[in-house]
Design a protein around this motif. Sequence first.
Motif, PDB file in Angstrom:
ATOM      1  N   GLN A 190     -54.338 -33.068 -42.873  1.00 18.32           N
ATOM      2  CA  GLN A 190     -55.465 -32.954 -42.263  1.00 18.32           C
ATOM      3  C   GLN A 190     -56.326 -32.255 -41.075  1.00 18.32           C
ATOM      4  OE1 GLN A 190     -57.534 -36.388 -44.283  1.00 18.32           O
ATOM      5  NE2 GLN A 190     -59.559 -35.394 -43.819  1.00 18.32           N
ATOM      6  N   GLN A 191     -56.097 -32.591 -40.364  1.00 18.70           N
ATOM      7  CA  GLN A 191     -57.051 -32.697 -38.696  1.00 18.70           C
ATOM      8  C   GLN A 191     -56.332 -31.102 -38.204  1.00 18.70           C
ATOM      9  OE1 GLN A 191     -58.315 -34.476 -37.437  1.00 18.70           O
ATOM     10  NE2 GLN A 191     -58.550 -36.263 -38.330  1.00 18.70           N
ATOM     11  N   GLU A 192     -54.934 -31.181 -38.700  1.00 17.06           N
ATOM     12  CA  GLU A 192     -54.848 -29.037 -38.171  1.00 17.06           C
ATOM     13  C   GLU A 192     -56.861 -28.657 -38.703  1.00 17.06           C
ATOM     14  OE1 GLU A 192     -50.866 -28.255 -40.031  1.00 17.06           O
ATOM     15  OE2 GLU A 192     -50.460 -29.749 -38.217  1.00 17.06           O
ATOM     16  N   THR A 193     -56.925 -28.724 -40.228  1.00 16.24           N
ATOM     17  CA  THR A 193     -58.064 -27.887 -40.177  1.00 16.24           C
ATOM     18  C   THR A 193     -59.296 -28.057 -39.173  1.00 16.24           C
ATOM     19  OG1 THR A 193     -59.045 -29.960 -41.631  1.00 16.24           O
ATOM     20  CG2 THR A 193     -57.260 -28.322 -42.656  1.00 16.24           C
ATOM     21  N   HIS A 194     -58.887 -28.631 -38.442  1.00 17.35           N
ATOM     22  CA  HIS A 194     -60.962 -29.284 -37.790  1.00 17.35           C
ATOM     23  C   HIS A 194     -60.119 -27.684 -36.508  1.00 17.35           C
ATOM     24  CE1 HIS A 194     -62.176 -31.593 -40.377  1.00 17.35           C
ATOM     25  NE2 HIS A 194     -61.149 -33.149 -39.731  1.00 17.35           N
ATOM     26  N   ASP A 195     -59.603 -27.358 -36.545  1.00 18.91           N
ATOM     27  CA  ASP A 195     -58.939 -26.935 -35.294  1.00 18.91           C
ATOM     28  C   ASP A 195     -58.804 -25.039 -36.163  1.00 18.91           C
ATOM     29  OD1 ASP A 195     -57.588 -25.183 -33.359  1.00 18.91           O
ATOM     30  OD2 ASP A 195     -56.731 -26.267 -32.545  1.00 18.91           O
ATOM     31  N   ARG A 196     -60.236 -24.375 -35.203  1.00 20.35           N
ATOM     32  CA  ARG A 196     -59.824 -22.906 -35.506  1.00 20.35           C
ATOM     33  C   ARG A 196     -59.005 -22.076 -35.579  1.00 20.35           C
ATOM     34  NH1 ARG A 196     -61.715 -19.179 -32.340  1.00 20.35           N
ATOM     35  NH2 ARG A 196     -62.394 -19.883 -30.421  1.00 20.35           N
ATOM     36  N   ARG A 197     -57.649 -22.545 -34.650  1.00 18.42           N
ATOM     37  CA  ARG A 197     -56.932 -21.274 -34.503  1.00 18.42           C
ATOM     38  C   ARG A 197     -55.589 -22.089 -35.345  1.00 18.42           C
ATOM     39  NH1 ARG A 197     -55.063 -20.668 -28.671  1.00 18.42           N
ATOM     40  NH2 ARG A 197     -56.356 -19.153 -27.839  1.00 18.42           N
ATOM     41  N   LEU A 198     -55.514 -23.039 -35.401  1.00 21.80           N
ATOM     42  CA  LEU A 198     -54.749 -23.559 -36.413  1.00 21.80           C
ATOM     43  C   LEU A 198     -54.629 -23.342 -38.170  1.00 21.80           C
ATOM     44  CD1 LEU A 198     -54.236 -27.117 -35.255  1.00 21.80           C
ATOM     45  CD2 LEU A 198     -52.090 -24.912 -34.674  1.00 21.80           C
ATOM     46  N   ARG A 199     -55.868 -23.022 -38.497  1.00 22.86           N
ATOM     47  CA  ARG A 199     -56.557 -22.633 -39.383  1.00 22.86           C
ATOM     48  C   ARG A 199     -56.163 -21.174 -40.104  1.00 22.86           C
ATOM     49  NH1 ARG A 199     -61.521 -25.336 -38.491  1.00 22.86           N
ATOM     50  NH2 ARG A 199     -62.670 -23.289 -38.663  1.00 22.86           N
ATOM     51  N   CYS A 200     -56.201 -20.121 -38.964  1.00 22.03           N
ATOM     52  CA  CYS A 200     -56.269 -19.504 -39.248  1.00 22.03           C
ATOM     53  C   CYS A 200     -54.226 -18.871 -39.373  1.00 22.03           C
ATOM     54  CB  CYS A 200     -55.769 -17.763 -37.823  1.00 22.03           C
ATOM     55  SG  CYS A 200     -54.790 -18.411 -36.546  1.00 22.03           S
ATOM     56  N   ILE A 201     -52.891 -19.505 -39.148  1.00 24.53           N
ATOM     57  CA  ILE A 201     -51.809 -19.625 -39.955  1.00 24.53           C
ATOM     58  C   ILE A 201     -52.341 -19.279 -40.474  1.00 24.53           C
ATOM     59  CG2 ILE A 201     -49.726 -20.347 -39.515  1.00 24.53           C
ATOM     60  CD1 ILE A 201     -49.924 -21.632 -36.955  1.00 24.53           C
ATOM     61  N   MET A 202     -52.310 -20.249 -41.643  1.00 23.72           N
ATOM     62  CA  MET A 202     -52.673 -20.781 -43.361  1.00 23.72           C
ATOM     63  C   MET A 202     -53.546 -19.920 -44.180  1.00 23.72           C
ATOM     64  SD  MET A 202     -51.596 -22.129 -45.576  1.00 23.72           S
ATOM     65  CE  MET A 202     -50.773 -23.897 -44.845  1.00 23.72           C
ATOM     66  N   THR A 203     -54.432 -19.082 -43.101  1.00 22.97           N
ATOM     67  CA  THR A 203     -55.618 -17.714 -43.927  1.00 22.97           C
ATOM     68  C   THR A 203     -54.006 -16.548 -43.437  1.00 22.97           C
ATOM     69  OG1 THR A 203     -57.693 -18.598 -42.698  1.00 22.97           O
ATOM     70  CG2 THR A 203     -57.413 -16.378 -43.398  1.00 22.97           C
ATOM     71  N   ILE A 204     -53.014 -16.354 -43.355  1.00 23.36           N
ATOM     72  CA  ILE A 204     -53.070 -15.283 -42.737  1.00 23.36           C
ATOM     73  C   ILE A 204     -51.788 -14.967 -43.909  1.00 23.36           C
ATOM     74  CG2 ILE A 204     -50.975 -13.911 -41.084  1.00 23.36           C
ATOM     75  CD1 ILE A 204     -52.969 -14.021 -38.707  1.00 23.36           C
ATOM     76  N   ALA A 205     -50.914 -16.214 -43.409  1.00 25.50           N
ATOM     77  CA  ALA A 205     -49.584 -16.634 -44.898  1.00 25.50           C
ATOM     78  C   ALA A 205     -50.726 -16.438 -45.903  1.00 25.50           C
ATOM     79  CB  ALA A 205     -49.611 -18.151 -45.055  1.00 25.50           C
ATOM     80  N   LEU A 206     -51.523 -16.542 -46.617  1.00 24.57           N
ATOM     81  CA  LEU A 206     -52.160 -17.158 -47.935  1.00 24.57           C
ATOM     82  C   LEU A 206     -53.082 -15.699 -48.448  1.00 24.57           C
ATOM     83  CD1 LEU A 206     -54.656 -20.272 -48.469  1.00 24.57           C
ATOM     84  CD2 LEU A 206     -51.348 -19.406 -48.682  1.00 24.57           C
ATOM     85  N   SER A 207     -53.073 -15.077 -47.611  1.00 25.33           N
ATOM     86  CA  SER A 207     -53.793 -13.614 -47.515  1.00 25.33           C
ATOM     87  C   SER A 207     -53.472 -12.248 -47.119  1.00 25.33           C
ATOM     88  CB  SER A 207     -55.563 -13.638 -47.123  1.00 25.33           C
ATOM     89  OG  SER A 207     -54.854 -13.797 -45.346  1.00 25.33           O
ATOM     90  N   GLU A 208     -51.955 -12.530 -46.335  1.00 23.95           N
ATOM     91  CA  GLU A 208     -51.845 -11.305 -45.903  1.00 23.95           C
ATOM     92  C   GLU A 208     -50.234 -11.528 -45.597  1.00 23.95           C
ATOM     93  OE1 GLU A 208     -53.723  -8.911 -42.747  1.00 23.95           O
ATOM     94  OE2 GLU A 208     -54.776 -10.330 -42.659  1.00 23.95           O
ATOM     95  N   SER A 209     -49.501 -12.163 -46.437  1.00 23.91           N
ATOM     96  CA  SER A 209     -48.493 -12.686 -46.853  1.00 23.91           C
ATOM     97  C   SER A 209     -47.205 -10.802 -47.687  1.00 23.91           C
ATOM     98  CB  SER A 209     -47.846 -13.755 -47.170  1.00 23.91           C
ATOM     99  OG  SER A 209     -48.190 -13.562 -48.866  1.00 23.91           O
ATOM    100  N   ASP A 210     -48.443 -10.673 -48.559  1.00 26.32           N
ATOM    101  CA  ASP A 210     -47.278  -9.588 -48.992  1.00 26.32           C
ATOM    102  C   ASP A 210     -47.557  -8.066 -48.586  1.00 26.32           C
ATOM    103  OD1 ASP A 210     -47.402 -10.612 -51.279  1.00 26.32           O
ATOM    104  OD2 ASP A 210     -49.221  -9.985 -52.648  1.00 26.32           O
ATOM    105  N   ARG A 211     -48.630  -8.029 -47.524  1.00 29.64           N
ATOM    106  CA  ARG A 211     -48.871  -6.663 -46.352  1.00 29.64           C
ATOM    107  C   ARG A 211     -47.773  -6.760 -45.756  1.00 29.64           C
ATOM    108  NH1 ARG A 211     -54.200  -3.894 -45.156  1.00 29.64           N
ATOM    109  NH2 ARG A 211     -53.576  -1.689 -43.990  1.00 29.64           N
TER     110      ARG A 211
END
Length: 201
Positions: free
Chosen positions: A99-120
């Motif tokens: 949960q704490q990791e979601t407060h760090d914008r840098r750490l959030r970008c890992i999940m964003t990329i994994a969810l939105s760009e994994s196919d490409r």
Amino acid sequence: MVTERMGVARAPGRPRSEKAERAIVDATIDMLAEGTSVAELSIEAIATRAGVGKTTIYRRWSNKEDLVVDALATLKPPMPEPLGRSAREDIVRHLGAMQQETHDRRLRCIMTIALSESDRYPHLAQRFREIAIKPRREALRSIIRRGVDTGEFRAETDVEMAMAALSGAMLVFTKWHDPKEELPADLAERITDQVLAGLQA
């Protein structure tokens, strides 16, 4: 250190600048964290942001994807060490760290990329699994197995299903909640106790 982690022998000539590598990696992460997609990211933009020439980047990384992979690898945050007093307590600590990791914008970008760009970008997705998912899964798996071994949880507990229920619930709350609504401070405890109600001996 980026150069050491990559494990590549230095070529003859001028030594690589660790300061330049750090600036390039930081620029890449900052742009991703600000919402730039991997598709939109360009070596030229990264070079401008880092204050280096494009050739400086290409001397270190052959393409944009490899640079993003290495940049994400530097974001691997440590998980809290289990205290060993009870499996419940260690699960709460584990989910609390997520949960704490979601407060760090840098750490959030890992999940964003994994969810939105994994196919490409399957290489990115694979790297994400290596640096972010596998270590966490193993840590949580060990905690639950210890709970089974000590009799805190039922002997027939489906460890993999319990892991999915715990981490999946935290992911739903932290990734897809309404940003206007503040997450409860005791979210980790509430998720843990709800799931463990079906696991406890």
